[in-house]
Design an enzyme around this catalytic site. Sequence first.
Site, PDB file in Angstrom:
ATOM      1  N   ASP A  88       0.833  -1.195   0.000  1.00  0.00           N
ATOM      2  CA  ASP A  88       0.000   0.000   0.000  1.00  0.00           C
ATOM      3  C   ASP A  88       0.872   1.251   0.000  1.00  0.00           C
ATOM      4  OD1 ASP A  88      -2.145  -1.700   0.165  1.00  0.00           O
ATOM      5  OD2 ASP A  88      -2.408  -1.451   2.332  1.00  0.00           O
ATOM      6  N   ILE A  89       0.307   2.349  -0.436  1.00  0.00           N
ATOM      7  CA  ILE A  89       1.070   3.594  -0.544  1.00  0.00           C
ATOM      8  C   ILE A  89       1.676   4.004   0.797  1.00  0.00           C
ATOM      9  CG2 ILE A  89      -0.953   5.073  -0.183  1.00  0.00           C
ATOM     10  CD1 ILE A  89       0.311   7.008  -2.258  1.00  0.00           C
TER      11      ILE A  89
END
Length: 237
Positions: free
Chosen positions: A103-104
């Site tokens: 995930d970012i």
Amino acid sequence: MRIDKLLANSTPLGRKEIKQYIRKGQVRCNDKVITDPGTHVDENNDEITMNGERVTYSKHTYLMLNKPDGYISATFDKHYPVVTELVPEEFSHVELFPVGRLDIDTHGLLLLTNNGDLAHRLLSPKSQVPKTYFVKSAKPVNDADIETFAKGIELEPDFTTLPAKLEPIADDKLTSHVTIYEGKFHQVKRMFEAIDNEVLYLKRLSMGSLVLDETLSEGECRPLTEDEISDLIQGLS
């Protein structure tokens, strides 16, 4: 293999520059000058030099990245920076891609390679490659949570995780190591939501035999060692 293709795969030079080097007689194969870019060489046995420096051919490249917050695990995105932007210039000639997605806002170990077959095998549900994360949670975890993870958690009507390992690593039980065997979207975060908890910080520490090099600062990467590559491949056999 054509000499110009070998050099394109093994150096950061563009095709035009490579042809100029060859036509100027600055490339040798087994100490014989090559002036034709279309000359075929044996990439596994011939000794290739450019300007007197030996060129080592490698079909595949493997980089370990310590992914920082704020980067998308992709090769292109219209709105956010991508992890391939962190690759050093010396590897710009290689078309690398991330193996799986973090995930970012997730930190830690990310493998970048151009070996599609290895990537597929690492990500295949059949391989059940273990992935271990460091987690900071909003609430302490307890014995019931550990047991719930060990049984597997239903995240979707048609998906229940494989048995996972939840290990508190501090007395306050707000930090844990979590090992899972799949890579579903937001999986670790969703597993904590399922036990009425929240992930505040997430960092991947390992994937299969590959362990994050803690000497790498966030945003830094390095090539895998021969032993790391061998162990990773053997772990899939």
